[in-house]
Enzyme design. Structure first.
Site, PDB file in Angstrom:
ATOM      1  N   THR A 137     -65.251 -30.527 -15.978  1.00 16.26           N
ATOM      2  CA  THR A 137     -66.669 -30.438 -15.646  1.00 16.26           C
ATOM      3  C   THR A 137     -67.175 -31.599 -14.813  1.00 16.26           C
ATOM      4  O   THR A 137     -68.278 -31.533 -14.269  1.00 16.26           O
ATOM      5  CB  THR A 137     -67.487 -30.389 -16.944  1.00 16.26           C
ATOM      6  OG1 THR A 137     -67.156 -31.535 -17.737  1.00 16.26           O
ATOM      7  CG2 THR A 137     -67.167 -29.130 -17.742  1.00 16.26           C
ATOM      8  N   THR A 153     -71.225 -31.453  -8.929  1.00 14.16           N
ATOM      9  CA  THR A 153     -70.556 -30.907 -10.109  1.00 14.16           C
ATOM     10  C   THR A 153     -71.387 -29.808 -10.763  1.00 14.16           C
ATOM     11  O   THR A 153     -70.829 -28.881 -11.360  1.00 14.16           O
ATOM     12  CB  THR A 153     -70.246 -32.017 -11.121  1.00 14.16           C
ATOM     13  OG1 THR A 153     -71.462 -32.703 -11.464  1.00 14.16           O
ATOM     14  CG2 THR A 153     -69.259 -33.015 -10.543  1.00 14.16           C
ATOM     15  N   GLU A 163     -72.548 -23.097 -19.347  1.00 11.57           N
ATOM     16  CA  GLU A 163     -72.392 -21.720 -19.802  1.00 11.57           C
ATOM     17  C   GLU A 163     -73.421 -20.748 -19.265  1.00 11.57           C
ATOM     18  O   GLU A 163     -73.166 -19.536 -19.202  1.00 11.57           O
ATOM     19  CB  GLU A 163     -72.397 -21.705 -21.338  1.00 11.57           C
ATOM     20  CG  GLU A 163     -71.148 -22.363 -21.915  1.00 11.57           C
ATOM     21  CD  GLU A 163     -71.260 -22.693 -23.386  1.00 11.57           C
ATOM     22  OE1 GLU A 163     -70.757 -21.922 -24.213  1.00 11.57           O
ATOM     23  OE2 GLU A 163     -71.854 -23.740 -23.710  1.00 11.57           O
TER      24      GLU A 163
END
Length: 697
Positions: A462, A589, A660
């Site tokens: 991540t 990111t 998510e």
């Protein structure tokens, strides 16, 4: 710092990127030495029963085979908190694929050959592996995953539904799904002077240490777990897995370093899966589309080893205003591997059903699907009544519609064509809770002007290292290049698992507090630092408590699809997501996280599924040849955007989790687009050609 290229929000390049692409970064299976043994699991080949005999002579005769561990000779474990970890302790076989032996050899090849030479005999029992909506074993659990009540009711949803002038009553079916991270689950364990060190492919080194300490009956100070580089997890590495226990047992038994990496085809039975769900959604509304009743009832399975209930009905408790609501989970225990977390557990399957039903309601009423959602915005979280800390779903829908060109479309279904292709567009909302768990961190100032921040965070791909460096640098008021980040070891200050989109908030809050405390200590000094430097520590025990606010991220997904009128193939031409997720801490990111979730949602919609073979009792899709994840050619045009959202009720950074939410609404948006393209409403994922073709003219 706001104008600095290193400030929060800047697209700072991943710190470990070069190490990963050059092979310098070492993963769990790459910490072996010349004395190492390699393990290979022997999985059970029956769906339910007991082992009556294990013959290992032929395996031990294979050149290079050192030892075969079975329930007869394996080290005894304490009863672990997670019964999945109680491996090689007795003769039971709770499901096909359960480890019944472990072969240890001087090479992986010898271990695999030895495993093939182990002969196991069983006494079998009748098994049941197929979930059905009316299964006689169904019950309502007290809680679903995440501690959510199994049943929630407000008002009288049934009566309000019967009285509503417009009603939707539909059932949506999703088969099992598998995480399939690029790096399979692996552990390398060694004992030295009574201390166990395990390099584990995990989303939380401290959680693995706790699990091993419990299972092995050791003080946690005698165990170090290192998860420095992890090649993805998507939830399946969020809890300790059997390979870590087996490798540790084998290392203790043999006195050698032991590496155990799971073959991909074994993962489906050992490391969890997203359980299949059958979801009934009932919406009652007036003719203006204002909801009066929302019911969401799900049926799912768990294993006979432990209870895990996919909380798919929970999003309906958050999303839309309605005076009457009923959300219930029902589950049955089957002879299947234990389900577990998979990216956005609950939200991903639950929002597929809810957002598909909202689209059905919009179609019946002739109301634009974006407008229908806007008409049902709640003033507070519907079930709890708590005020939202921030809720910018409306802004996401509006901005997404503008960027996508939503209002340029013909709302009539089955009207768009491009040669043999039928064209359609769809929209769906997304939500994910803001979670913050207990974590601790330390910040150290060295005499040379550099800083070291330590926290047992885990970077599962991540960019956690990079974002934590930015958080620390921002609090310290220094360039991020001057900050060293140490993560991924249980010897560091304890931190929570990289799961629930909570990592950055949990670890980052601790890092920010420690860095701020260090700034205060430095300001109190008048002379130079001592040779050992200066350290400050902090934790998030206070912040991890209950909030008076309902804290959620929101988003809107838009999709354009083309359906081949001759074959039924569905291709996604465009995906666009707009998110309200607090302050974005690293634009580079963050975009990667959003897009990664959307691609996974595309797989959920079109390619990914798994089913249980009723005769043999195992998953029929257990490798990447049969379980189809999306590839680059499946994603020609995908965009992720976000709105500026200031929320003072979150954490010092003002951030919400983003790992998510990208998956949550994507499958529904694609399914709704297929309906717009074809005029046919399909309610079972994935939308493979065999399902679509019968509905084409």
């Amino acid at each position: 710092m706001s104008d600095s290229p290193q400030a929060l929000g800047a697209p700072v390049v991943r710190r470990e990127g070069r190490d990963k692409v050059t092979g310098t970064a070492r993963y769990a299976a790459e910490h072996t030495g010349p004395d190492s043994l390699y393990g290979w699991i022997v999985p059970a080949t029956v769906a339910r029963g007991r082992v009556t005999a294990i013959r290992t002579a032929e395996a031990l005769a294979v050149p290079g085979v050192h030892t075969v561990l079975t329930h007869d000779n394996a080290p005894r474990l304490q009863e672990p908190d997670d019964p999945v970890l109680a491996v090689l302790q007795d003769d039971r076989v709770p499901h096909r694929g359960w480890p019944v032996a472990l072969v240890l050899a001087e090479s992986i090849e010898a271990a695999r050959a030895g495993a093939g030479a182990v002969h196991v005999e069983y006494a079998t029992t009748a098994h049941d592996v197929v979930l059905t909506p009316g299964h006689p074993g169904l019950y309502t659990p007290d809680q679903a995953n995440g501690g959510h009540p199994g049943l929630r009711e407000r008002g009288d949803a049934g009566r309000a539904f019967d009285a509503a002038p417009v009603r939707i009553d539909a059932t949506y079916t999703l088969r099992g799904l598998h995480n399939h991270p690029m790096e399979p689950h692996a552990s390398t364990a060694r004992w030295a002077d009574g201390h166990l060190t395990v390099h584990d492919s995990s989303q939380g080194a401290d959680a693995v240490r706790e699990g091993l300490a419990q299972a092995l009956g050791l003080d946690r100070d005698r165990i170090t777990v290192v998860s420095e580089h992890v090649g993805g997890g998507f939830g399946s590495k969020g809890t300790p897995r059997p390979q870590a226990v087996l490798a540790s047992m084998a290392a203790r038994h043999t006195g050698r370093t032991v590496q155990l990496a799971l073959p991909r085809r074994y993962m489906a039975a050992i490391v969890g899966h997203r359980a299949p769900t059958v979801q009934r959604v009932r919406l009652g509304a007036d003719r203006d589309g204002v909801l009066s009743s929302v019911s969401h009832e799900i049926v799912t399975h768990t294993s006979r080893i432990k209870e895990f209930v996919e909380q798919a009905a929970v999003p309906a408790r958050v999303m839309y205003a309605s005076p009457h609501s009923r959300t219930e989970h029902r589950v049955t225990a089957l002879d299947v591997p234990s389900p577990s977390w998979m990216r956005a557990p609950g939200e991903a399957p639950g929002m597929y059903a809810l957002e598909s039903a909202m689209d059905e309601l919009a179609c019946v009423l002739g109301i634009d699907p974006v407008e229908l959602r806007l008409r049902n915005e709640p003033p507070a979280e519907p079930d709890s009544g708590r005020p939202f800390s921030s809720r910018n779903l409306a802004a996401c829908l509006s901005e997404g519609a503008r960027r996508f060109g939503w209002y340029d479309r013909d709302p009539q279904p089955a009207t768009g064509e491009d040669g043999p292709w039928l064209l359609g567009t769809g929209v769906a909302s997304a939500t994910y809770p803001v979670l913050l768990s207990k974590s601790a961190a330390s910040a150290h100032a060295a005499p040379d002007g550099t800083f070291r921040v330590a926290v047992d965070a885990t970077d599962i791909g991540t960019g956690a290292r990079t974002v934590l460096a930015q958080i620390a640098a921002s609090a310290l008021g220094v360039p991020q290049e001057d900050v060293r980040i140490d993560i991924g070891s249980s010897d560091l200050p304890t931190a929570s698992v990289a799961g629930g989109s909570s990592g950055t908030a949990s670890w980052g809050t601790a890092v920010h507090k420690a860095a701020t405390a260090l700034v205060g200590r430095l300001a109190e000094r008048t002379g130079p630092l001592p040779p050992e430097g200066l350290t400050a520590t902090a934790d998030t025990a206070e912040e991890a408590g209950e909030s008076p606010y309902a804290r959620h991220a929101f988003g809107a997904h838009f999709a354009e699809v083309a359906v081949d009128s001759l074959t039924g193939e569905v291709r996604v031409r465009r995906l666009l997501g707009v998110y309200a997720a607090g302050r974005i801490l690293n634009s580079r990111t963050a975009r990667s996280q959003f897009i990664g979730g959307m691609v996974m949602g595309l797989g959920m919609a079109l390619t990914e599924s798994s089913s249980m073979d009723p005769v043999f009792g195992d998953f029929t899709e257990s490798d990447l040849a049969s379980y189809h994840v999306p590839v680059c050619a499946d994603v020609p045009d995908i965009e992720a955007h976000w709105i500026d959202e200031h929320d003072p009720h979150l954490n010092p950074m003002g951030s919400k989790g983003i790992g998510e939410i990208g998956i949550v609404g994507t499958a529904a948006a694609i399914g709704n687009a297929v309906r717009h393209a074809t005029g046919a409403r399909l309610r079972e994922l994935p939308l493979t050609p065999d399902k679509v073709l019968p509905y084409l003219p």
